[in-house]
Design an enzyme around this catalytic site. Sequence first.
Site, mmCIF file in Angstrom:
data_model
loop_
_atom_site.group_PDB
_atom_site.id
_atom_site.type_symbol
_atom_site.label_atom_id
_atom_site.label_comp_id
_atom_site.label_asym_id
_atom_site.label_seq_id
_atom_site.Cartn_x
_atom_site.Cartn_y
_atom_site.Cartn_z
ATOM 1 N N LYS A 249 27.382 29.282 -1.629
ATOM 2 C CA LYS A 249 28.629 29.254 -0.856
ATOM 3 C C LYS A 249 29.171 30.695 -0.489
ATOM 4 C CE LYS A 249 29.884 24.450 -0.473
ATOM 5 N NZ LYS A 249 30.474 23.351 -0.837
ATOM 6 N N LYS B 219 26.333 18.375 4.002
ATOM 7 C CA LYS B 219 27.001 18.121 5.210
ATOM 8 C C LYS B 219 27.557 19.090 6.022
ATOM 9 C CE LYS B 219 30.060 16.072 2.208
ATOM 10 N NZ LYS B 219 30.641 16.864 0.947
ATOM 11 N N LYS C 28 18.664 21.886 -0.265
ATOM 12 C CA LYS C 28 19.159 20.465 -0.279
ATOM 13 C C LYS C 28 19.885 20.088 0.980
ATOM 14 C CE LYS C 28 23.904 20.700 -1.836
ATOM 15 N NZ LYS C 28 24.995 19.898 -2.138
#
Length: 333
Positions: free
Chosen positions: A114, A199, A196
Amino acid sequence: MDDKKIVFSGIQPSGNLTLGNYLGAIKNWVSLQEDYHCIYAMMDMHTITVRQTPAELRRRTLEILALYLACGIDAENNIMFIQSHNPAHAELAWVLNCYTYMGELQRMTQFKDKSSRHAENINAGLFTYPVLMAADILLYQADYVPVGKDQMQHIEICRDVAQRFNAIYGDVFTIPEGLLPKVGANIMSLQNPVKKMSKSDPNPKAYISMMDDMNVIAKKIKSAVTDSEGVIEYREGDDTKAGINNLLSIMSAVTGRSIDDVVKDYAGKGYGDFKGDVAEAVVECIRPIRAEYDRIIADKAYLTEICQKGAESARRISERTLKKVYKKVGFVV
Ligand code: AQP
């Protein structure tokens, strides 16, 4: 109080839930509710580690609750609440911050991922996200935490911090165990199957949202990235096969059949047939959930009532743990 063990889990309303969130987490939650005391939260405090649009975050928090219910979580027998409605999460997180090492947090894959995706906003909250997650779990003395594979590293750090704390102060926290589903623990991106399914992926073709129209779901699966070998076979760890491995896992998770069984059906068949069938199976899995969701989301008063009742129960349970912690570390209680 009976001797049922405690399950805690949650999802952050950082986007529309994906098929990965459903197969990796919620589907497992549903199967656990008979045998355990389950606490399932909407983790809004975690979402602001990345910038959110406030109105969207508010809307999505209730949407996620409606989806939990639509997937089959029973509101009568489980506790469901919004994380920010229980201040104990932030309070325990502060204490645990003082028992967690920088080096431990620096190793976290999600932080590295992130912070590279949000280089303009590498904030302290993003760094200490696993500490807040540890507080979420330890407050409720949870025995089990059903999560997808990506969250196992955070469960490990939670266990380490709890063990460290217990070693100093005695048995304050139950040491939780992560629970992975047998299949579906790691659903991958449809466009880059070594990554992965997330969302918050900027490319909507990479994920199946539980909110997508049925024809959009089918289209996304039919255009999933595969390989040019043309053989439908599961080869764990072989990146060239990552797309097919992923579609086989999805097919197995939504139908309840083993991967081996599914593979047998496609001996000598092409990717086109296979993708068409996976698309149909996923649509059939999501269609009834969507219908139920559409019914529930219309009843805002019902959703608000669940959140209020859930927050009261959550506060009552967690107060006991927080008081114990405060006493142990030397705060005047
Ligand atoms: N691709 C996945 N396969 C299996 N399980 C998954 N989970 C998430 N993605 C997959 C599981 O869903 C639960 C909720 O996760 P979260 O929303 O709290 O955070 P996350 O793991 O960071 O999920 P996302 O979708 O990738 O969110 P963003 O994009 O906001 O970071 C967890 O149990 C997780 O393991």
